[in-house]
Scaffold this motif. Sequence first.
Motif, short mmCIF file in Angstrom:
data_model
loop_
_atom_site.label_atom_id
_atom_site.label_comp_id
_atom_site.label_asym_id
_atom_site.label_seq_id
_atom_site.Cartn_x
_atom_site.Cartn_y
_atom_site.Cartn_z
N PRO A 1 0.82 -1.21 0.00
CA PRO A 1 0.00 0.00 0.00
C PRO A 1 0.87 1.27 0.00
O PRO A 1 2.05 1.20 0.35
CB PRO A 1 -0.80 -0.12 1.29
N PRO A 2 0.32 2.39 -0.36
CA PRO A 2 1.08 3.63 -0.33
C PRO A 2 1.67 3.87 1.07
O PRO A 2 1.02 3.62 2.08
CB PRO A 2 0.04 4.71 -0.66
N GLY A 3 2.92 4.33 1.11
CA GLY A 3 3.58 4.61 2.38
C GLY A 3 4.32 3.42 2.97
O GLY A 3 4.96 3.54 4.01
N PHE A 4 4.27 2.27 2.31
CA PHE A 4 4.91 1.06 2.82
C PHE A 4 5.64 0.34 1.70
O PHE A 4 5.23 0.39 0.54
CB PHE A 4 3.88 0.10 3.45
N GLU A 5 6.71 -0.36 2.05
CA GLU A 5 7.44 -1.21 1.11
C GLU A 5 7.67 -2.56 1.79
O GLU A 5 7.69 -2.64 3.02
CB GLU A 5 8.78 -0.58 0.75
N ILE A 6 7.86 -3.60 0.97
CA ILE A 6 8.04 -4.95 1.50
C ILE A 6 9.30 -5.59 0.91
O ILE A 6 9.76 -5.23 -0.16
CB ILE A 6 6.81 -5.84 1.22
N SER A 7 9.85 -6.55 1.67
CA SER A 7 11.07 -7.24 1.25
C SER A 7 11.13 -8.62 1.89
O SER A 7 10.48 -8.87 2.90
CB SER A 7 12.30 -6.41 1.68
N PHE A 8 11.97 -9.49 1.33
CA PHE A 8 12.26 -10.78 1.95
C PHE A 8 13.47 -10.67 2.87
O PHE A 8 13.85 -11.63 3.52
CB PHE A 8 12.51 -11.86 0.90
N SER A 9 14.11 -9.50 2.91
CA SER A 9 15.28 -9.25 3.75
C SER A 9 14.99 -8.06 4.67
O SER A 9 14.33 -7.12 4.26
CB SER A 9 16.49 -8.93 2.87
N ASP A 10 15.51 -8.09 5.88
CA ASP A 10 15.22 -7.00 6.81
C ASP A 10 16.02 -5.74 6.53
O ASP A 10 15.68 -4.67 7.01
CB ASP A 10 15.40 -7.44 8.26
N ASP A 11 17.08 -5.82 5.72
CA ASP A 11 17.92 -4.63 5.54
C ASP A 11 18.09 -4.15 4.10
O ASP A 11 18.75 -3.14 3.87
CB ASP A 11 19.29 -4.83 6.18
N ASP A 12 17.51 -4.82 3.11
CA ASP A 12 17.59 -4.31 1.74
C ASP A 12 16.55 -4.98 0.85
O ASP A 12 15.82 -5.85 1.28
CB ASP A 12 18.99 -4.50 1.16
N GLY A 13 16.47 -4.50 -0.39
CA GLY A 13 15.58 -5.12 -1.37
C GLY A 13 14.12 -4.73 -1.23
O GLY A 13 13.25 -5.45 -1.71
N TYR A 14 13.83 -3.59 -0.61
CA TYR A 14 12.44 -3.19 -0.40
C TYR A 14 11.82 -2.66 -1.70
O TYR A 14 12.42 -1.86 -2.41
CB TYR A 14 12.36 -2.12 0.70
N LEU A 15 10.60 -3.14 -1.98
CA LEU A 15 9.87 -2.78 -3.19
C LEU A 15 8.39 -2.59 -2.85
O LEU A 15 7.95 -2.90 -1.74
CB LEU A 15 9.99 -3.90 -4.23
N LYS A 16 7.62 -2.13 -3.82
CA LYS A 16 6.17 -1.98 -3.65
C LYS A 16 5.45 -3.33 -3.75
O LYS A 16 4.43 -3.54 -3.12
CB LYS A 16 5.60 -1.01 -4.68
N THR A 17 5.98 -4.24 -4.56
CA THR A 17 5.40 -5.58 -4.70
C THR A 17 6.53 -6.61 -4.75
O THR A 17 7.64 -6.31 -5.17
CB THR A 17 4.54 -5.73 -5.97
N LEU A 18 6.21 -7.84 -4.35
CA LEU A 18 7.16 -8.95 -4.41
C LEU A 18 6.48 -10.14 -5.07
O LEU A 18 5.27 -10.33 -4.93
CB LEU A 18 7.59 -9.38 -3.01
N LYS A 19 7.27 -10.96 -5.71
CA LYS A 19 6.76 -12.20 -6.28
C LYS A 19 7.75 -13.30 -5.99
O LYS A 19 8.94 -13.17 -6.28
CB LYS A 19 6.56 -12.05 -7.78
#
Length: 65
Positions: A1-19
């Motif tokens: 959602p707007p204002g948030f990013e997600i990742s499979f790693s706690d310190d890098d690789g944050y994106l709006k969507t993951l697959k």
Amino acid sequence: PPGFEISFSDDDGYLKTLKLISAGVNTEKIIYVRFVPDEEKSYYDSVINTAGNLKSTVRVRGSSK
């Protein structure tokens, strides 16, 4: 959602969507969420995880005020 990013790693690789593409076996992954507001306001929405016919919804909230 707007204002948030997600990742499979706690310190890098944050994106709006993951697959995640699985090889047909059970796969467990932790999904990390970080708050990255682009406006001074309150944010409230959901991170949605789908796998086949399964759907998991996690509410997220943050305020940049």
